[in-house]
Design a protein around this motif. Structure first.
Motif, short mmCIF file in Angstrom:
data_model
loop_
_atom_site.label_atom_id
_atom_site.label_comp_id
_atom_site.label_asym_id
_atom_site.label_seq_id
_atom_site.Cartn_x
_atom_site.Cartn_y
_atom_site.Cartn_z
N VAL A 54 -0.64 -2.67 -6.32
CA VAL A 54 -2.04 -3.01 -6.04
C VAL A 54 -2.27 -4.51 -6.25
N VAL A 55 -1.69 -5.07 -7.29
CA VAL A 55 -1.82 -6.51 -7.53
C VAL A 55 -1.22 -7.29 -6.37
N MET A 56 -0.07 -6.86 -5.88
CA MET A 56 0.58 -7.55 -4.77
C MET A 56 -0.22 -7.40 -3.48
N LEU B 149 0.84 -1.21 0.00
CA LEU B 149 0.00 0.00 0.00
C LEU B 149 0.87 1.26 0.00
N ALA B 150 1.95 1.22 0.75
CA ALA B 150 2.88 2.36 0.78
C ALA B 150 3.51 2.57 -0.60
N TYR B 151 3.89 1.49 -1.27
CA TYR B 151 4.42 1.61 -2.64
C TYR B 151 3.38 2.26 -3.55
N ALA B 152 2.13 1.83 -3.43
CA ALA B 152 1.08 2.38 -4.27
C ALA B 152 0.92 3.89 -4.03
N VAL B 153 0.99 4.31 -2.78
CA VAL B 153 0.86 5.73 -2.46
C VAL B 153 2.06 6.52 -2.99
N VAL B 154 3.26 6.03 -2.74
CA VAL B 154 4.48 6.73 -3.18
C VAL B 154 4.51 6.86 -4.70
N PHE B 155 4.22 5.77 -5.40
CA PHE B 155 4.29 5.83 -6.86
C PHE B 155 3.05 6.50 -7.46
#
Length: 182
Positions: free
Chosen positions: A103-105, A65-71
């Protein structure tokens, strides 16, 4: 992103080294190059972190979720920057691909991927395959274009355009490899 361990670690190393070189490019005297290098460094380190093999570490769900927000934020920044430079459209596609993979992960059980949209995954694979071919052709020397000087003479090694292109090529290859596992 979580396939066999050996290729996964090679992808981690490739992306981390590329991200590191992009950090060094941020010291350039050219403002546009510094800005592009910052986005590319974020992409390189983010790809390296996402490519860590599952056998080594399975991150908690909140990490994806953090990756999704950062990217997602990086995608918005690239969209804003694309007003003045078409190069940022590639950054936009890369950031959107990272959000998609995160998101997939997040949605997949155990964070092992495999639950993505075949249409979106295929579209991104086609884009990055085309980008890799285009970037690879741009690295090939042009016959008769030499001026007798060594390429990059008079510039710092962090300002060499051919090395920046090679970094973009390696990140395109890495993105293609990561998308294959979605």
């Amino acid at each position: 992103m979580h396939g066999p361990a050996s290729p996964g670690w090679l992808l981690v190393a490739l992306c981390a080294l590329t991200g590191g070189y992009c950090l060094l490019r941020m010291r350039s005297a050219v403002e546009e190059q510094r800005r592009a290098a910052g986005g590319e460094a974020l992409m390189g380190f983010g790809m390296a972190a996402m490519a860590v093999p599952a056998a080594a570490a399975v991150p908690p769900r909140w990490t994806w979720l953090a990756y999704a927000v950062v990217f997602g934020a990086a995608a918005l920044r690239a969209l804003w920057a694309a007003r003045t430079s078409p190069h940022h459209l590639h950054h936009l596609v890369g950031a959107v691909a990272m959000v998609y993979m995160a998101v997939v992960m997040t949605a997949s059980p155990g964070g092992h991927g495999g639950g993505g949209s075949p249409l979106l995954t295929g579209t991104l694979l086609l884009y990055f395959a085309g980008y890799v071919l285009w970037a690879g052709v741009r690295l090939m020397p042009v016959a008769g274009a030499g001026t007798g000087r060594v390429a990059g003479a008079g510039t710092g090694w962090g300002d060499r355009p051919e090395v920046a292109r090679a970094c973009r090529l390696s990140m395109g290859i890495g993105m293609f490899a990561m998308l294959l596992t979605v």
